[in-house]
Design a protein around this motif. Structure first.
Motif, PDB file in Angstrom:
ATOM      1  N   VAL A  58       0.856  -1.184   0.000  1.00 29.05           N
ATOM      2  CA  VAL A  58       0.000   0.000   0.000  1.00 29.05           C
ATOM      3  C   VAL A  58       0.894   1.237   0.000  1.00 29.05           C
ATOM      4  CG1 VAL A  58      -1.872   1.225   1.162  1.00 29.05           C
ATOM      5  CG2 VAL A  58      -1.746  -1.264   1.308  1.00 29.05           C
ATOM      6  N   PHE A  59       0.561   2.210  -0.851  1.00 32.96           N
ATOM      7  CA  PHE A  59       1.337   3.443  -0.987  1.00 32.96           C
ATOM      8  C   PHE A  59       0.429   4.641  -0.719  1.00 32.96           C
ATOM      9  CE2 PHE A  59       2.849   0.224  -3.930  1.00 32.96           C
ATOM     10  CZ  PHE A  59       4.202   0.134  -3.635  1.00 32.96           C
ATOM     11  N   TRP A  60       0.983   5.674  -0.063  1.00 37.43           N
ATOM     12  CA  TRP A  60       0.230   6.898   0.177  1.00 37.43           C
ATOM     13  C   TRP A  60       1.205   8.066   0.339  1.00 37.43           C
ATOM     14  CZ3 TRP A  60       0.996   3.125   3.824  1.00 37.43           C
ATOM     15  CH2 TRP A  60       1.624   3.507   4.999  1.00 37.43           C
ATOM     16  N   LYS A  61       0.650   9.270   0.405  1.00 34.99           N
ATOM     17  CA  LYS A  61       1.467  10.472   0.535  1.00 34.99           C
ATOM     18  C   LYS A  61       1.631  10.860   2.000  1.00 34.99           C
ATOM     19  CE  LYS A  61       0.287  12.239  -4.037  1.00 34.99           C
ATOM     20  NZ  LYS A  61      -0.235  13.368  -4.844  1.00 34.99           N
ATOM     21  N   SER A  62       2.736  11.529   2.294  1.00 32.32           N
ATOM     22  CA  SER A  62       3.106  11.792   3.688  1.00 32.32           C
ATOM     23  C   SER A  62       2.148  12.750   4.385  1.00 32.32           C
ATOM     24  CB  SER A  62       4.528  12.352   3.760  1.00 32.32           C
ATOM     25  OG  SER A  62       4.625  13.535   2.983  1.00 32.32           O
TER      26      SER A  62
END
Length: 458
Positions: A58-62
């Motif tokens: 899973v990838f997301w922005k900080s």
């Protein structure tokens, strides 16, 4: 995502739809490729369900608040606010279609007591088969429609072979159980062999020498009975009862030689083991006086996390004290549901953030979680469940230049009491002076300030 075409296709989808969170099921890629993929998708954070062997990434922005709430081999659950102003739960599921490796059924922790590196693996595996009544005795074979002329080999009186009679009330079995009766808890004996074995596993704790030997004795008795039955039936060989007992004693003595047991036995249990000739080794604990020491310069932060059930209802707490031992700032925050390691990392973040917000320079941070302290020292996240908070804690420690040390639980009592208070009240509070502390913490804070030591067994 192992080839360039797949990566390009994914990047095009992300560029077109601009999602806040991207989840990939079984990308079949290494951790280094995951880092490159994270940058290629213009994301800053990532998490997997099983570390380097993850099947879900899973990838997301900080700038989005995302926390791993739970993960197994088949799913990963996130607590996040991506795209909204409120928190919500998001779960990515990977359903394995292989019926062999797909987990099924109800977890039964007592089954783990069968397996130990010091146990004879054949005896342990045979015990597992007995527990599931998967032994080819004549009655079990007949139950599958294969009828044989049955004769009980372990008794002088002719009778059909039955699994419970073979392992519980046969002539050899009766003698072995009488010999082992003092080594087995009376509550474990049942009318069927599978019930007896299950009760033994359920009431035993292998950290105790008596329970360790009790389990191994039962497994060896079952294994020796079966070997004796097969030798009589197929090889016409007869082994004496004394020979069987000698083999059992030798196997148990060999198993306990290399183990130092953490839990002490009662006097009666120890006398019983010595009567049988078993001399287990125990980890000797020595007393040590420990106490909380005030800082010479700056301020000390003591923090702790509490999780009832692990995972379960959790909360974090901590206090900042000066050179006089006075509490300048304290906190008790409820975190809802979570595990102990995530709670510890989150409490560390909250303590450092509060200190920074109030302009307090922390020189040293103390935590009684040795796993958390060692992971931050080695810069290795101990679990994917606490990845986000662990990274935040590591970043805050570097910015504040504070030293992180492990503290004994006895010197971290105030922080522990605040964490438990947060769990019990289901609320979050900040305390700006000692008089505003919860009642359960005031006495502990006074004892630490007075420098009274506590006894710890090492």
């Amino acid at each position: 995502m192992a080839n360039a075409a797949s990566k390009k296709s994914l990047k095009n989808i992300v560029m077109k739809h601009k999602p806040q969170i991207v989840g990939i099921s079984e990308p079949k890629t290494s951790l280094s490729n995951v880092l490159c993929l994270c940058q290629g998708l213009h994301m800053d954070r990532y998490a997997g369900n099983m570390g380097d062997d993850s099947k879900i990434w899973v990838f997301w922005k900080s700038h989005d608040l995302v926390q791993v709430a739970a993960s197994t081999s088949q799913f990963i659950s996130l607590s996040c606010n991506a795209g909204t102003s409120t928190m919500y739960y998001l779960t990515f599921v990977y359903a394995d279609c292989n019926p062999v490796i797909r987990p099924r059924g109800v977890p039964r922790p007592p089954l783990h007591n069968i397996w130990h590196s010091a146990y004879n693996p054949r005896a342990a595996l045979f015990g597992w088969r007995v527990l599931h009544r998967a032994i080819p005795t004549d009655d079990q074979v007949s139950a599958f429609g294969i009828h044989l002329a049955s004769k009980f080999s372990c008794c002088t009186t002719p009778a059909a072979e039955d699994i419970d009679h073979l392992f519980l009330s046969g002539e050899i079995a009766s003698s072995l159980w009488r010999w082992a009766r003092p080594l087995i808890r009376s509550s474990a004996v049942g009318p069927r062999i599978s019930i007896t074995l299950w009760n033994t596993l359920s009431v035993s704790n292998r950290q105790s020498a008596f329970d360790f030997i009790s389990i191994y004795t039962v497994l060896l008795i079952l294994w020796e009975i079966w070997k004796d039955r097969c030798a009589k039936r197929h090889d016409s060989k007869v082994k004496s009862l004394n020979g069987i007992l000698s083999d059992i004693k030798y196997a148990i003595n060999t198993a306990v030689q290399g183990i130092s047991f953490k839990r002490n036995c009662s006097q009666l249990q120890l006398r019983t083991l010595l009567h049988y000739g078993f001399t287990p080794k125990f980890k000797m604990k020595r007393p040590k006086l420990v106490r909380w020491n005030p800082p010479h310069l700056g301020f000390y932060l003591n923090m702790d996390g509490a999780s009832k059930g692990n995972p379960g209802l959790c909360g974090g707490g901590g206090c900042i004290r000066d050179s006089k031992g006075d509490i300048r700032l304290g906190f008790a925050f409820s975190y809802g549901q979570g595990d102990s390691l995530t709670t510890e990392a989150r409490a560390l973040c909250d303590g450092l953030r509060l200190a920074n917000h109030h302009g307090i320079h922390i020189s040293t941070v103390f935590s009684d979680s040795l796993v958390l302290v060692q992971s931050l020292r080695t810069n290795r996240c101990p679990s994917w469940k606490c990845t986000w908070w662990w990274r935040e804690a590591s970043s805050l420690l570097r910015k504040s230049s504070a030293q992180l040390h492990h503290a004994y639980r006895e010197t971290n009592r105030v922080a522990d009491a605040l964490a438990v208070y947060a769990c019990n009240t289901h609320g979050s509070s900040v305390f700006h002076n000692p008089s505003s502390l919860p009642f359960v913490c005031k006495g502990l804070a006074a004892l630490d300030k007075a420098g009274l030591p506590s006894v710890r067994l090492l």
